[in-house]
Design an enzyme around this catalytic site. Structure first.
Site, short mmCIF file in Angstrom:
data_model
loop_
_atom_site.label_atom_id
_atom_site.label_comp_id
_atom_site.label_asym_id
_atom_site.label_seq_id
_atom_site.Cartn_x
_atom_site.Cartn_y
_atom_site.Cartn_z
N THR A 28 39.42 30.82 33.81
CA THR A 28 39.40 30.45 32.39
C THR A 28 40.58 31.09 31.68
O THR A 28 40.97 32.21 32.03
CB THR A 28 38.08 30.94 31.75
OG1 THR A 28 37.00 30.22 32.33
CG2 THR A 28 38.05 30.73 30.25
N GLU A 106 33.10 34.34 35.70
CA GLU A 106 34.31 34.53 36.53
C GLU A 106 34.01 35.45 37.71
O GLU A 106 34.47 35.21 38.83
CB GLU A 106 35.44 35.12 35.67
CG GLU A 106 35.99 34.11 34.67
CD GLU A 106 36.97 34.72 33.68
OE1 GLU A 106 37.74 33.95 33.09
OE2 GLU A 106 36.95 35.95 33.47
C1 5RP Z 1 38.81 35.08 30.43
C2 5RP Z 1 39.76 35.86 31.28
C3 5RP Z 1 41.16 35.36 31.35
O1 5RP Z 1 41.47 35.11 32.67
C4 5RP Z 1 42.08 36.42 30.81
O2 5RP Z 1 41.66 36.74 29.50
C5 5RP Z 1 43.53 35.94 30.79
O3 5RP Z 1 43.68 34.93 29.85
P1 5RP Z 1 45.07 34.23 29.57
O4 5RP Z 1 45.47 33.51 30.80
O5 5RP Z 1 44.79 33.33 28.40
O6 5RP Z 1 46.07 35.31 29.20
O7 5RP Z 1 39.43 36.84 31.89
O8 5RP Z 1 37.57 35.69 30.35
#
Ligand code: 5RP
Length: 229
Positions: A28, A106
């Protein structure tokens, strides 16, 4: 190059690890958004037969809209490869995730996958974890008690709020308490403590889990293999 370009570069490189016939865990976040686009392009161009297991409804909707068939985690017997973003990765390849409040799903998908790849821009690579507030997911029942315990433990908890000042709700309708610790000196000790707290459903410390990290840097994409010491 801007951060989003570095994320896109990492995501597109990671999409090359996808093979025909795979069941894929799809993470995500904004980096995964680029990943799903890149995988969908390969599916179309190369007629790949794959299926995905998503870690959020956002990812599931995007993947389905681009023609990637999605399955429920309960309905697959294994996941070949999970690709996800991360918020911080330290020198020992330990990570913090959950910036998008999706860390429980996740972690479920990651721990049921044979191989895990994280895709990040270079700003996420750090010496020590903790500058990024560590997310926890807490069930609403009794959450103030959990909060007080975390506060007494010196972990600097803050309920995560949305733009309206209301508490952010996870997919499971739970709250997120972020721990503003600045420097996590002993990630495994903290993990054991958080794992033992009744009322904390899951936290964003992802330890000893990742196999490869694909990093978008100003000098190009780097594919790192996790080594831990
Ligand atoms: C979501 C997550 C995402 O993988 C993490 O926040 C990285 O996000 P982005 O790719 O938008 O920087 O752990 O819960």
């Amino acid at each position: 190059m801007e951060q989003s370009e570095l994320k896109k570069m990492a995501a597109e490189r990671a999409a090359e690890f996808v093979e025909d016939g795979m069941t894929l865990g799809l993470g995500t976040g904004s980096t995964v958004f680029f990943l799903v686009e890149a995988i969908a392009k390969r599916v179309k161009d190369e007629h790949l037969h794959i299926q995905g297991v998503a870690t959020s409804s956002r990812t599931a909707e995007q993947a389905e809209s681009l023609g990637i068939p999605m399955r429920d985690l309960n309905d697959v017997d294994h996941i070949d490869l999970c690709i996800d973003g991360a918020d911080e990765i330290d020198a020992n390849f330990q990570g913090i995730k959950g910036g998008g409040a999706a860390h429980t799903l996740e972690k479920m998908v990651a721990t049921n996958s044979r191989r895990n790849i994280w895709i990040v821009d270079e700003s996420k690579m750090v010496d020590h974890l903790g500058k990024f507030p560590l997310p926890t997911e807490v069930i609403p029942f009794g959450c103030e008690q959990v909060f007080r315990k975390l506060e007494a433990e010196g972990l600097h908890p803050h309920f995560r709020l949305n733009a309206d000042g209301k508490r952010v709700l996870t997919h499971n309708k739970n709250y997120v308490i972020d721990l503003h610790m600045s420097n996590i000196k002993h990630p495994h000790i903290l993990k054991n403590y958080l794992d033992a707290q009744v009322g904390i459903l899951e936290h964003g410390l992802f330890l000893d889990l990742v196999d490869n990290v694909v990093v978008g840097t100003q000098d190009g994409v780097k594919v790192l293999t996790a080594t831990r010491h």
